[in-house]
Scaffold this motif. Structure first.
Motif, short mmCIF file in Angstrom:
data_model
loop_
_atom_site.label_atom_id
_atom_site.label_comp_id
_atom_site.label_asym_id
_atom_site.label_seq_id
_atom_site.Cartn_x
_atom_site.Cartn_y
_atom_site.Cartn_z
N LEU A 336 3.70 1.89 16.76
CA LEU A 336 2.56 1.52 15.91
C LEU A 336 1.55 2.65 15.88
O LEU A 336 1.18 3.20 16.93
N LEU A 337 1.12 3.00 14.67
CA LEU A 337 0.06 3.99 14.49
C LEU A 337 -1.19 3.27 14.00
O LEU A 337 -1.14 2.55 13.00
N PHE A 374 10.78 1.95 4.35
CA PHE A 374 10.88 0.68 5.06
C PHE A 374 9.87 0.55 6.19
O PHE A 374 9.83 -0.47 6.87
N ASP A 375 9.04 1.56 6.44
CA ASP A 375 7.94 1.41 7.39
C ASP A 375 6.88 0.47 6.80
O ASP A 375 6.73 0.38 5.59
N ILE A 376 6.13 -0.21 7.65
CA ILE A 376 5.16 -1.22 7.21
C ILE A 376 3.77 -0.63 7.31
O ILE A 376 3.30 -0.27 8.40
N PHE A 377 3.09 -0.53 6.17
CA PHE A 377 1.80 0.15 6.06
C PHE A 377 0.78 -0.84 5.52
O PHE A 377 1.02 -1.49 4.50
N GLY A 378 -0.35 -0.97 6.18
CA GLY A 378 -1.36 -1.91 5.72
C GLY A 378 -2.76 -1.47 6.08
O GLY A 378 -3.00 -0.66 6.99
N ARG A 379 -3.72 -2.02 5.33
CA ARG A 379 -5.14 -1.81 5.62
C ARG A 379 -5.63 -3.00 6.44
O ARG A 379 -5.62 -4.13 5.97
N VAL A 380 -6.06 -2.73 7.68
CA VAL A 380 -6.43 -3.82 8.58
C VAL A 380 -7.93 -3.90 8.83
O VAL A 380 -8.40 -4.78 9.54
N GLY A 381 -8.69 -2.99 8.24
CA GLY A 381 -10.15 -3.01 8.37
C GLY A 381 -10.76 -2.19 7.27
O GLY A 381 -10.08 -1.80 6.32
N GLY A 382 -12.06 -1.90 7.37
CA GLY A 382 -12.73 -1.14 6.32
C GLY A 382 -12.07 0.19 6.05
O GLY A 382 -11.53 0.45 4.99
N GLU A 383 -12.11 1.10 7.06
CA GLU A 383 -11.43 2.39 6.93
C GLU A 383 -10.33 2.53 7.98
O GLU A 383 -9.94 3.64 8.32
N GLU A 384 -9.86 1.41 8.47
CA GLU A 384 -8.83 1.39 9.51
C GLU A 384 -7.50 0.95 8.91
O GLU A 384 -7.43 -0.06 8.21
N PHE A 385 -6.46 1.71 9.19
CA PHE A 385 -5.13 1.47 8.65
C PHE A 385 -4.12 1.42 9.80
O PHE A 385 -4.36 2.01 10.87
N ALA A 386 -3.01 0.74 9.56
CA ALA A 386 -1.95 0.65 10.57
C ALA A 386 -0.60 0.90 9.92
O ALA A 386 -0.36 0.50 8.79
#
Length: 463
Positions: A336-337, A374-386
């Motif tokens: 996880l990044l 196939f990697d899972i990329f999402g925005r989890v906060g204001g300027e925070e991404f995972a």
């Protein structure tokens, strides 16, 4: 449908029309049989159309409810951006900075997100400021004492993180879609000691309802503030405030396929079969296509971040948990990044939220280009991404993180002023241990991210 047998061929090729015609008593019987067949067909057709009308009404009502649920979610998303923003709390509640409010709330929220009413107030129910249609206004202090508003405020307090609730309420004689949220500490996601609140509201007028109808494919949708008729029933959705009082209703015209097509059925029996077969196929094909399109549209609205068009927090958690379960069964590695743009608030503060939005969208596009499909990329906060790297070990995760960090630091982000911005990103890396839950994996990755920040930013840190 099978081919109709030809009436031109007799069972006997040598049959000669020298026999007498059927007697007069047989003709009425044949005509009666044809009449009974025609009445039966028309009866079946009527029953079919009645059923279709019922399904059309139920389906339309469900789509109306779903459309306004999504509008409330969109409003809550915007409100959450502000309620988590430390600077907004400092400027609005602590400093009462009117100039800052004019620049970041007034016309900005109305022009960019359609927020018609913004109300900031304290825990003791005192107004800090109010914007209506982008301009400062004054609302009576007694307005905050109304029981229906206090019910929404209490619901926001009682709700789980992020302590936001939505409902309907009347302001200035018009119904509004309202969301209320508490200011939260950006560092630990906890309530602040002063328990201050923000209220965002969209006015439900003719223009707003017309726009909802256009966006969500709801033709003929209209708003009525008159008392509902006893026969409205399935042709309306009532909007209630938090105390159960009806503020308005959403109405639409009754869809009646039989009125449009029944005249075409009054044709000879053969034509009736042909027309009905073609018509049924067309209606079902169109309804199926519409439902597929509408379902795809709803799924995209519910699962994608509206700014970056990547997975939102909810979809990221859903997909990541699914991938963890799969990897657990197959004993496959995961990493996880957690990524956070460095000094992002300076961009918002100096150039405005529009410039910040552009940077976030372009950042997401750059990351998307440097991870696998196939990697899972999402925005989890204001300027925070995972990013959840599927089937990736520590070496692969570090390589990917470093590549992303380098690409971002070397990229020139265009600004609204025509110049270019240089941005950097800090990245925390955590490798799944094969047993831990997603929440624990994210906590470790977050800790690594904070370590990267503490070490000077623009770097990759491993948990």
């Amino acid at each position: 449908m099978s081919e109709p047998r030809s009436l031109m061929n007799s069972p006997d090729e040598d049959y000669q029309l020298t026999h007498s015609l059927p007697s007069r008593s047989v003709i009425p019987l044949i005509l009666s049989l044809f009449g009974i067949s025609l009445v039966s067909i028309i009866g079946l057709v009527i029953m079919t159309f009645v059923s279709m009308e019922g399904l059309t009404e139920d389906n339309f009502k469900l789509r109306v409810n779903t459309a306004f649920d999504i509008e409330a979610m969109r409003q809550q998303t915007v409100l959450q951006e502000y309620s988590f923003w430390d600077e907004a709390h400092q400027k609005l509640i602590v400093e009462r900075d009117e100039d800052w409010a004019e620049d970041h709330i007034g016309e900005y929220l109305q022009d960019n997100y359609g927020i018609d009413l913004v109300w900031v107030f304290t825990a003791d129910m005192k107004t800090v400021l109010t914007f209506k249609d982008g301009e400062r206004v004054t609302i009576s202090a007694s307005e905050l004492q109304h029981s229906d508003l206090q019910t929404l405020v209490q619901a926001a307090i009682d709700n789980d993180m992020p302590h936001i609730t939505s409902g309907y309420r009347e302001f200035f004689g018009s119904p509004y879609l309202v969301s209320i949220g508490m200011f939260l500490d950006e560092s630990d996601d906890q309530k602040r000691g002063d328990d201050a609140f923000m209220l965002f509201a969209d006015r439900l007028d003719r223009e707003k309802i017309q726009n909802v109808g256009d966006v969500y494919l709801l033709p003929g949708l209209r708003l009525s503030t008159e008392p509902s008729s006893e026969n409205a029933g399935s042709l309306e959705v009532s909007l209630y405030n938090s105390k159960g009082r009806a503020l308005a209703s959403l109405n639409w015209d009754e869809a009646s396929p039989s009125e449009k097509y029944f005249v075409q059925l009054l044709l000879p029996v053969v034509l009736i079969f042909i027309v009905m077969s073609w018509l049924t196929w067309r209606l079902l094909a169109r309804e199926y296509a519409n439902r597929q399109l509408y379902s795809s549209h709803l799924i995209e609205l519910a699962t994608k971040d509206f700014l970056t068009n990547i997975s939102n927090r909810r979809e990221f958690y859903l997909r990541a948990n699914h991938e963890i379960n799969r990897s657990h069964r197959e004993q496959a590695p995961l990493a996880l990044l957690m990524m956070d743009l460095d000094h992002f608030k300076k961009i918002n503060d100096s150039l405005g939220h529009s410039a910040g939005d552009d940077v976030l969208a372009e950042f997401a596009g750059l990351v998307q280009e440097n991870i696998r499909e196939f990697d899972i990329f999402g925005r989890v906060g204001g300027e925070e991404f995972a990013v959840l790297l599927v089937a990736a070990d520590l070496a692969q995760a570090e390589e990917t993180a470093e590549r992303i960090r380098r690409v971002i630091s070397e990229h020139a982000f265009p600004s609204l002023l025509g110049s270019f911005l240089q941005c950097t990103v800090s990245i925390g890396v955590a490798v799944w241990d094969g047993e831990e839950a997603l929440d624990r994996l994210m906590v470790r990755s977050d800790e690594a991210l904070y370590a990267a920040k503490d070490q000077g930013r623009n770097r990759v840190s491993v948990a």
